[in-house]
Write a protein that holds these residues in place. Structure first.
Motif, PDB file in Angstrom:
ATOM      1  N   ARG A  13       0.831  -1.207   0.000  1.00  0.00           N
ATOM      2  CA  ARG A  13       0.000   0.000   0.000  1.00  0.00           C
ATOM      3  C   ARG A  13       0.867   1.259   0.000  1.00  0.00           C
ATOM      4  O   ARG A  13       0.566   2.234  -0.695  1.00  0.00           O
ATOM      5  N   ALA A  14       1.941   1.225   0.766  1.00  0.00           N
ATOM      6  CA  ALA A  14       2.843   2.379   0.809  1.00  0.00           C
ATOM      7  C   ALA A  14       3.445   2.633  -0.570  1.00  0.00           C
ATOM      8  O   ALA A  14       3.542   3.781  -1.020  1.00  0.00           O
ATOM      9  N   TYR A  15       3.851   1.570  -1.254  1.00  0.00           N
ATOM     10  CA  TYR A  15       4.407   1.729  -2.596  1.00  0.00           C
ATOM     11  C   TYR A  15       3.372   2.297  -3.568  1.00  0.00           C
ATOM     12  O   TYR A  15       3.700   3.126  -4.412  1.00  0.00           O
ATOM     13  N   VAL A  16       2.136   1.841  -3.444  1.00  0.00           N
ATOM     14  CA  VAL A  16       1.064   2.372  -4.295  1.00  0.00           C
ATOM     15  C   VAL A  16       0.857   3.853  -3.990  1.00  0.00           C
ATOM     16  O   VAL A  16       0.767   4.691  -4.894  1.00  0.00           O
ATOM     17  N   ASP A  17       0.813   4.194  -2.702  1.00  0.00           N
ATOM     18  CA  ASP A  17       0.611   5.594  -2.304  1.00  0.00           C
ATOM     19  C   ASP A  17       1.743   6.495  -2.790  1.00  0.00           C
ATOM     20  O   ASP A  17       1.519   7.653  -3.140  1.00  0.00           O
ATOM     21  N   LEU A  18       2.953   5.979  -2.830  1.00  0.00           N
ATOM     22  CA  LEU A  18       4.113   6.763  -3.279  1.00  0.00           C
ATOM     23  C   LEU A  18       4.242   6.817  -4.802  1.00  0.00           C
ATOM     24  O   LEU A  18       5.046   7.567  -5.333  1.00  0.00           O
ATOM     25  N   GLY A  19       3.456   6.011  -5.490  1.00  0.00           N
ATOM     26  CA  GLY A  19       3.523   5.993  -6.947  1.00  0.00           C
ATOM     27  C   GLY A  19       4.612   5.080  -7.489  1.00  0.00           C
ATOM     28  O   GLY A  19       4.882   5.067  -8.689  1.00  0.00           O
ATOM     29  N   VAL A  20       5.224   4.311  -6.611  1.00  0.00           N
ATOM     30  CA  VAL A  20       6.308   3.428  -7.037  1.00  0.00           C
ATOM     31  C   VAL A  20       5.775   2.309  -7.930  1.00  0.00           C
ATOM     32  O   VAL A  20       6.422   1.923  -8.900  1.00  0.00           O
TER      33      VAL A  20
END
Length: 68
Positions: A13-20
């Motif tokens: 989820r963090a990666y999705v939120d960061l756009g990674v």
């Protein structure tokens, strides 16, 4: 991240939120081609400007020499 066991839902989820995750879908070859095209255009414009400046300097020198 998966290889070292850090690929849980929270990290994903963090990666999705960061756009990674979106960045992972990018066509790297296309980006590299685009970068090369931009670099070539910048170089060509720089060369053209430098050439025009040099041509002006030469014309000025020739003009000054012909007036003496």
């Amino acid at each position: 991240m998966k290889d070292i066991g850090l690929w849980g839902p929270k990290v994903q989820r963090a990666y999705v939120d960061l756009g990674v995750m979106d960045a992972a879908q990018t066509d790297l070859d296309a980006l590299m081609r685009q970068d090369e095209e931009i670099a070539e255009k910048v170089d060509a414009e720089k060369y053209a400007t430098e050439l025009a400046t040099r041509q002006s300097e030469v014309a000025t020198a020739i003009n000054a020499a012909s007036q003496t």
